[in-house]
Write a protein that holds these residues in place. Sequence first.
Motif, PDB file in Angstrom:
ATOM      1  N   ARG A  30       0.826  -1.213   0.000  1.00  0.00           N
ATOM      2  CA  ARG A  30       0.000   0.000   0.000  1.00  0.00           C
ATOM      3  C   ARG A  30       0.860   1.263   0.000  1.00  0.00           C
ATOM      4  O   ARG A  30       0.583   2.224  -0.719  1.00  0.00           O
ATOM      5  N   ASP A  31       1.916   1.265   0.811  1.00  0.00           N
ATOM      6  CA  ASP A  31       2.805   2.424   0.864  1.00  0.00           C
ATOM      7  C   ASP A  31       3.483   2.647  -0.480  1.00  0.00           C
ATOM      8  O   ASP A  31       3.559   3.782  -0.969  1.00  0.00           O
ATOM      9  N   GLY A  34       1.167   4.034  -3.197  1.00  0.00           N
ATOM     10  CA  GLY A  34       0.939   5.457  -2.997  1.00  0.00           C
ATOM     11  C   GLY A  34       2.066   6.296  -3.545  1.00  0.00           C
ATOM     12  O   GLY A  34       1.849   7.365  -4.131  1.00  0.00           O
ATOM     13  N   ARG A  35       3.291   5.825  -3.391  1.00  0.00           N
ATOM     14  CA  ARG A  35       4.447   6.582  -3.877  1.00  0.00           C
ATOM     15  C   ARG A  35       4.501   6.627  -5.404  1.00  0.00           C
ATOM     16  O   ARG A  35       5.078   7.538  -5.988  1.00  0.00           O
ATOM     17  N   ALA A  37       1.672   6.609  -7.179  1.00  0.00           N
ATOM     18  CA  ALA A  37       0.375   7.191  -7.566  1.00  0.00           C
ATOM     19  C   ALA A  37      -0.556   6.179  -8.221  1.00  0.00           C
ATOM     20  O   ALA A  37      -1.318   6.525  -9.123  1.00  0.00           O
ATOM     21  N   ARG A  39      -3.855   3.781  -7.601  1.00  0.00           N
ATOM     22  CA  ARG A  39      -5.011   3.838  -6.707  1.00  0.00           C
ATOM     23  C   ARG A  39      -5.690   2.472  -6.638  1.00  0.00           C
ATOM     24  O   ARG A  39      -5.765   1.734  -7.630  1.00  0.00           O
TER      25      ARG A  39
END
Length: 436
Positions: A30-31, A34-35, A37, A39
């Motif tokens: 998940r981390d 996010g980095r 981008a 979704r």
Amino acid sequence: MAEKLNAVKGMNDILPPESARWEWLEATVRDLMGRYAYRNVRTPILEHTALFVRGIGEVTDIVEKEMYSFHDRSDKYGDNDHLTLRPENTAGIVRAAIEHNMLYDGGKRLWAIGPMFRREKPQRGRFRQFHQIDVEALGFAGPDVDAELILLASALWKAIGLTDVRLELNSLGQPAERAQHRAQLIAHFEAHADKLDEDGKRRLHSNPLRILDTKNPAMKDVVESAPRLMDFLGAESLAHFEGLKAILDANGVAYTINPRLVRGLDYYNLSVFEFVTDRLGSQGTVCAGGRYDGLFEQLGGKPAPAVGWAIGVERVLDLMKEQGTQIPVRAPDVYAVVPDASAMPVALRTLQQLRDAGVRVQMHAATADGLGSFKSQFKRADNSGATYALIFGADELARGEVTLKALRDGSGAQTSRPLAEVAAWAATLQSPAPNN
């Protein structure tokens, strides 16, 4: 006595402490998403069978042999749907993108995680219910996004400490180029029909490219001598492949060109890739993917380019164990020792205040035999891995206090803390989160 029921063969329970490994991997993913981008998207586990027949290909092992498919109950009009537990996630994600017109305002970067289902022989690294992490970039045509996905996977290996994986690349070109190659491939295999196994003979005219993906060692020579698709690629396909390699080279990503890498699903074109390892025997593919520009149109949508990959969660965790990778497990900050049940109201009120302040708390709870002795509670406190024991003894409570005892620093130091000021000392009990 009622008969004991067990889990379905090849569908496994994931229990503590093993489940902590899964949680850690999921949090890391998940981390990382996010980095980059990407979704999160979540699609149904059940889809119409036609989705996979059209999307994966009718002449594939998955559709022919492995899908869990059934007719749903009839409605009041006598109609019923033919449904399938998803064997993979790409077709479902593309179906969702078409159904909800997700690309109306441009490309989308998406990721998903969840269970898949295939009815095959359970063995190491292969289960009937298994879990995948899927990453899909929809609406982007260039080799830059192909490279981005490979770099994302490489970043994941670094984040979780995997070192014994290597990248293999190939290009499948475009349909017209594959058609030329297909004709030559059929001619080659027809000339060596006596060397083909039953699967090879069955696929000779329906899906000859899949013969190159055979695991039958007896067919190794005839496959090695087959025409290579790379020799049929035109200028645009070669330029796409060279663009991908240039970006990987610039980022120091090592790879091997594998001209026999075809992938098992029919919807791929241009770039295909796998991250493989020698540590897991025959189940050595850890991550696999590629470009599938024709799938949107194949599933009834407007043409759109797309590329993605999938990772088998069980295989990644198995490989981490094989390499001896240690996963940080976060223990409770505090274990509450409650010698007498009469202290429970005060204890639970205090523990809720600590939890509200972000402290990780495990409370000693009664079993059928009661709360147990003071000594046995301390043993459980120590086994929990907690940093502190919080003791709700009668004498302390009479003074409006609790006793805090250090369990991990070797000192065994004890201090008193006022019950009226929990918020003031709660923060001193929190241990830092482990690094992912």
